[in-house]
Scaffold this motif. Structure first.
Motif, PDB file in Angstrom:
ATOM      1  N   TRP A 221      -1.908   6.495  -3.932  1.00 15.58           N
ATOM      2  CA  TRP A 221      -1.708   6.684  -2.493  1.00 15.58           C
ATOM      3  C   TRP A 221      -2.482   5.628  -1.714  1.00 15.58           C
ATOM      4  O   TRP A 221      -2.003   5.063  -0.746  1.00 15.58           O
ATOM      5  N   GLN A 222      -3.693   5.373  -2.174  1.00 16.32           N
ATOM      6  CA  GLN A 222      -4.542   4.450  -1.428  1.00 16.32           C
ATOM      7  C   GLN A 222      -4.105   2.996  -1.585  1.00 16.32           C
ATOM      8  O   GLN A 222      -4.214   2.212  -0.649  1.00 16.32           O
ATOM      9  N   PHE A 223      -3.617   2.621  -2.768  1.00 12.34           N
ATOM     10  CA  PHE A 223      -3.428   1.199  -3.027  1.00 12.34           C
ATOM     11  C   PHE A 223      -1.986   0.721  -3.091  1.00 12.34           C
ATOM     12  O   PHE A 223      -1.747  -0.471  -3.175  1.00 12.34           O
ATOM     13  N   SER A 224      -1.023   1.640  -3.066  1.00 12.84           N
ATOM     14  CA  SER A 224       0.361   1.152  -3.134  1.00 12.84           C
ATOM     15  C   SER A 224       0.704   0.359  -1.877  1.00 12.84           C
ATOM     16  O   SER A 224       1.558  -0.517  -1.910  1.00 12.84           O
ATOM     17  N   GLY A 225       0.014   0.661  -0.768  1.00 15.76           N
ATOM     18  CA  GLY A 225       0.246  -0.112   0.451  1.00 15.76           C
ATOM     19  C   GLY A 225      -0.083  -1.574   0.264  1.00 15.76           C
ATOM     20  O   GLY A 225       0.614  -2.459   0.764  1.00 15.76           O
ATOM     21  N   TYR A 226      -1.135  -1.818  -0.506  1.00 22.39           N
ATOM     22  CA  TYR A 226      -1.502  -3.200  -0.780  1.00 22.39           C
ATOM     23  C   TYR A 226      -0.410  -3.887  -1.601  1.00 22.39           C
ATOM     24  O   TYR A 226       0.023  -4.999  -1.282  1.00 22.39           O
ATOM     25  N   ALA A 227       0.045  -3.186  -2.650  1.00 19.57           N
ATOM     26  CA  ALA A 227       1.128  -3.747  -3.465  1.00 19.57           C
ATOM     27  C   ALA A 227       2.352  -4.011  -2.595  1.00 19.57           C
ATOM     28  O   ALA A 227       3.033  -5.028  -2.748  1.00 19.57           O
TER      29      ALA A 227
END
Lengths: 347, 380
Positions: A221-227
């Motif tokens: 949830w936290q890091f898929s935005g970065y991807a």
């Protein structure tokens, strides 16, 4: 510039045409008499004139700082891992050996399933986290990027919303998810109950079966935005006629993305994966806030174990050895990427 | 293989509330196996028209029929067309073979070995067989262009759509590919719509050309029809290099009065003209340079600039050379005839070569007479 360096170094600036009252030649240099008179300083002067010397002030301070505090610390840590240092005494450097490493790997391989020692679980979970979290975050990120890229309304808003969690600290998200996962008052179980799926409610973060999964879900949830952002940049770089050619060639939407677009995102995948994997190795803060130093075998990772061994039980040498293993893992993640970049001449 | 009909197609774009008409009520019937060239200046809607046929743009109004079947609402992947893009749009991560197989794999149920065979055959025909295992990035522009064509050809579609496929090639290669493409199209006999802004390509390649301006169809006809019998001023100016000379004029009895010269009208001319405002047009090659001053329809002019092309010279001349910015017109003369800037020469506008256009609407009222056309006698 040169005279300033000379002054800083306390050297003679005898042959400097500005200050030394020399026999100035018409081309602005000095006559050989003046140079010969001070052979020593002229060689120094020559060296100071070289590109190398001139570039020193720009890179030397940073190099020294990084060398001491990063690579020096790593080196010292490695040295400590070779000792038997534990407890509150000072370390002794007399007998240096790899005992700590053998101890670690012996324990890993000695362990059976479930009953295995902490080394086995920490290593296993670290790998699971590394692989599953990275793949899941990449997949979700890619999906989001493709959706956001399809000329939707409020695209910028969505992009910001998806990227926002990454800007939050692990401490914040860990507490937030601890609330979400709370078996009684947590949003997840409450929601499940509200829609009549109460039987699916779980003890998300205390049941060993779901613990690691719950952690990975929160991290995704936290890091898929970065991807997503990395993929979005990759998608924007693909010319629109690639999509059109695929469509005219008869490819369905799914096939178009799978066979034409996604393969062209390889560079984005590599760079996002490297960053995500490094984050996975550093997931310590998240677990620490959620579970304290003893998350139990099902959610223990190497970073947590290192912390416990060093600062909990003062097994400094053993903690250092674990840190070195973690470091080797991080290198293993970065090295192929750097090698690839080097081969492509982008380094 | 099929005929392609564009039936009153209209495409409008919405630009922040403003409606922009990109294609305005265009109807063209393209015969089975015909090579139709869509030509016009940039922004005239020719690419949009092509993209509506491919299904990459939806039309606002009208109907597109391929082989008699309306394909308006079909998705691009369900239309049996193959497109060649100006940028070639080769898939960079696939080899040439994979690039060429992709369309067959996605649009047909052919078994793998059949696809393999077809790709190999097409590659051999296109002379790119030895490139099959390379990736597009390793190919030259000309080779990429061939692969892009091959990728379309291997599909054996009902229609080829080509969007300025030669625009990125250098001039020599472009001329070579022009003939090659023509020969290919003739052999394959597949209906082809070819978009270009280059009137030379349009003239030399098309069975027929359709000239678009500002979204509106100006004329459809064979290249020579469009050249010799332009339907309006726009076509007259667009087709032909250098462009047709035009002079605004008005009638005065049996004479035509332009700003700097008067022209005695023949009966044929007078019959055609109705209305006072007339645009007088004459192609550069029809201007006779160095005529006998006593002849009819002759004028004394001053040479402004000469552009030597080797085989011929473009001579820019002015009636009013004494002015600051003289209004010039162009004549082409043989490459071995010499004339220099500043020379005063006599030119003649032969009556049979004169085009007359309505001064208000721009419609052609009279085109040059083709009575003097002669056939080259075959030797055998």
């Amino acid at each position: 510039m040169r005279s300033r360096i000379l002054r800083v170094l306390g050297a003679s600036d005898e042959d400097d045409p500005e200050t030394a009252e020399p026999d100035v030649r018409t081309d602005g240099g000095t006559t050989s008499d003046a140079a010969a008179a001070s052979g020593e300083t002229s060689r120094l002067g020559q060296w100071l004139d070289s590109e190398f010397a001139k570039s020193l002030p720009f890179w030397l301070p940073a190099t020294l700082l990084v060398g001491l505090f990063v690579y020096g610390a790593i080196g010292w840590n490695f040295l400590i891992s070779l000792t038997d240092w534990q407890g509150l005494r000072q370390p002794t450097y007399e007998s240096l050996d790899f005992e700590m490493y053998t101890r670690f790997f012996d324990s890993v391989f000695a362990g059976g399933l479930l009953s295995g020692p902490q080394e086995y679980w920490a290593l296993r979970n670290t790998f699971v986290l590394l692989v599953v979290f990275t793949v899941a975050a990449l997949a979700v990120g890619l999906l989001l990027a493709i959706l956001v890229d399809r000329d939707i309304r409020f695209e910028n808003t969505f992009r910001t919303i998806y990227l926002l969690p990454m800007s939050l600290s692990f401490v914040v998200t860990a507490i937030f998810w601890a609330w979400m996962y709370n078996p009684e008052s947590g949003l997840i179980n409450q929601t499940l109950g509200a829609v009549g799926l109460g039987s699916l409610a779980q003890q998300w973060i205390s049941d060993p079966q779901y613990k690691l999964f719950a952690v990975m879900f929160a991290l995704v949830w936290q890091f898929s935005g970065y991807a997503m952002v990395v993929y979005l940049a990759g998608l924007r770089a693909i010319p629109s006629d690639q999509y059109e050619a695929a469509k005219v060639d008869g490819a369905s939407l799914l096939k178009m993305y799978w066979r034409v677009i996604v393969p062209q995102l390889r560079a984005s995948t590599t760079s996002a994966a490297v960053v995500l994997m490094v984050f996975a190795l550093k997931a310590f803060d998240f677990l620490y806030v959620m579970f304290g130093t003893r998350p139990g075998p099902s959610a223990d990772i190497l970073a947590m174990m290192m912390y416990r061994e060093s600062f909990g039980t003062t097994n400094w040498a053993y903690g250092s050895a674990i840190a070195m293993i973690l470091f080797a893992l991080a290198l293993g993640v970065i090295a192929p990427y750097l090698y690839l970049q080097f081969k492509r001449g982008e380094l | 293989m099929a005929e392609l009909q564009l039936d009153n197609i209209t495409k409008t774009f919405d630009d922040g509330g403003d409606e922009i008409v990109a294609v305005d009520d265009v109807s063209i019937d393209i015969q089975d196996g015909e090579f139709l060239v869509l030509v016009g200046p940039s922004g005239c809607g020719k690419s949009t028209t092509l993209r509506t046929i491919a299904g990459l743009e939806t039309i606002t109004d009208g109907a597109i029929r391929l082989g008699g079947e309306v394909i308006n609402d079909k998705r691009p992947q369900d239309r049996d067309t193959a497109m060649v893009f100006q940028s070639y749009a080769l898939y960079p991560h696939m080899t040439v073979r994979e690039n060429m197989s992709f369309g067959l794999e996605e649009s047909t149920d052919l078994p793998d070995d059949e696809i393999r065979e077809r790709v190999t055959d097409t590659a051999e025909m296109m002379g790119i067989a030895e490139l099959l295992d390379r990736k597009p990035g390793e190919l030259s522009g000309g080779q990429q262009q061939r692969v892009a064509l091959g990728r379309a050809i291997v599909r054996n579609p009902a229609a080829f759509l080509m969007d300025e496929p030669l625009a990125n090639l250098d001039a020599k290669l472009r001329a070579q590919m022009r003939t090659e493409l023509q020969r290919l199209q003739e052999n394959l006999d597949v209906t082809t719509v070819y978009v270009t802004h280059d009137q030379t390509e349009a003239m030399t390649m098309g069975d027929r050309i359709a000239i678009l301006d500002d979204g509106e169809l100006q004329q459809v006809g064979t290249p020579l029809e469009c050249y010799h019998e332009p339907s309006n001023l726009f076509v007259a100016g667009f087709i032909g290099e250098p462009s047709m000379n035009t002079f605004e004029a008005h009638t005065d009895g049996d004479r035509l009065v332009a700003e700097r010269f008067e022209y005695a009208l023949s009966e044929r001319h007078e019959d055609a003209i109705d209305g006072d405002n007339v645009v007088f047009g004459i192609r550069p090659e029809d201007v006779e340079v160095g005529s006998d001053p006593d002849d009819s329809h002759t004028y004394e002019v001053v040479v402004d600039v000469v552009e030597p092309k080797g085989d011929e010279n473009y001579v820019h001349m002015a009636f009013d050379a004494d002015r600051e910015n003289p209004e010039t017109f162009t004549a082409t003369i043989g490459g071995l005839r010499r004339v220099e800037a500043g020379d005063t020469v006599v030119v003649r506008f032969p009556p049979e070569a004169v085009h007359l256009f309505d001064g208000d609407t721009g419609e052609a009222v009279l085109n040059r007479s083709l009575d003097t056309v002669e056939d080259v006698e075959p030797l055998l």
